[in-house]
Design an enzyme around this catalytic site. Structure first.
Site: not given
Ligand code: IPE
Ligand code: IPE
Ligand code: MG
Length: 251
Positions: A25-26, A28, A42, A74, A136
């Protein structure tokens, strides 16, 4: 990524997390703080993802789940959704060969229905190509929402009952858990959320029952190996009790 063979079983004295899940997150806010468009945040977030996949493997993590698009995302403007989908397409097209070479197995959780056919094809290709890899497990939560995942599982159980194939009394947590999107993957030991927000936002709510939560103040594009190491160190300082007693006072 080092080429050491993965151990067949985990060492019983493992102190690091087997499964780390990240709410990336973060992006933006990272961009806004620099006067850049959100899309640039992004894009830089994908660079962070590449770093963190490598770092996770180096730090002994066997399962890395990343929240890349939520069922609630969305509600963002169509242009931003287009940017995010474009980045996913580019990430798979550009990075799949490298991930495969490095022994990464890609899994995807979330709703496929309603996604554009070319996105579904890319997700399938990533899963198929890397199916035999063991270094992984990279679990991509895309168009994912925990409530939907649990509701889908409930629907499958209800259908079995309606068809006379299941006794309602057999429905317990294990039975429901087997119908989640990736039932063979162990629950996350550690869930990290970047950007300072302190909530799950519909991410792995069933699987997070006993996860340790670590909230990191830095925005996702700035997340790197030292930040992951420090979250894992915080995890190692926690005492997981699973409803029991502390090891020191128990028995
Ligand atoms: C995370 O960054 C990426 C996605 C949710 C897809 P955000 O886009 O949520 O960035 P902020 O929270 O607005 O800063
Ligand atoms: C969660 O972040 C979803 C992803 C990281 C993909 P959001 O930015 O969408 O969550 P909220 O809206 O702040 O809760
Ligand atoms: Mg956000």
């Amino acid at each position: 990524m080092p080429n050491a063979a993965a151990p067949a079983t985990e060492a019983p004295d493992r102190t690091g997390p087997l499964h780390v899940a990240i709410i990336m997150d973060g992006n933006g806010r990272w961009a806004a703080a620099r006067g850049l468009p959100r899309a640039e945040g992004h894009r830089r977030g994908v660079d962070a993802l590449r770093r963190v996949v490598r770092a996770a493997h180096e730090l002994g993590v066997r399962y890395l789940t990343i929240f890349s698009f939520s069922s609630e995302n969305w509600s963002r403007p169509a242009t931003e959704i287009g940017d995010l989908f474009g980045l996913l397409r580019r990430f798979i097209r550009n990075d799949l060969a490298t991930l495969h070479r490095d022994g990464v197995r890609v899994r995807v959780i979330g709703e496929r229905e309603g996604l554009e056919p070319d996105i579904c094809a890319l997700l399938n290709e990533a899963e198929e190509l890397t199916r035999g890899n063991t270094k992984l497990n990279l679990v991509v939560a895309f168009n994912y929402g925990s409530r939907q995942e649990i509701a889908n599982a409930a629907q499958r159980l209800a259908r079995e009952v309606a068809e006379g194939k299941r006794d309602p009394a057999s429905i317990d947590a294990d039975a429901l858990g087997r119908y989640l999107d990736a039932p063979d993957i162990p629950d996350p030991d550690l869930i990290i959320r970047t950007s300072g927000e302190q909530r799950l936002s519909n991410f792995l709510m069933w699987q997070a029952a006993y996860s340790e939560l670590v909230f990191v103040p830095i925005h996702w594009p700035d997340f790197d190996k030292p930040a992951l190491e420090s979250a894992i160190a915080e995890y190692a300082r926690r005492e997981r009790r699973f409803g029991g007693l502390a090891a020191k006072t128990g028995s």
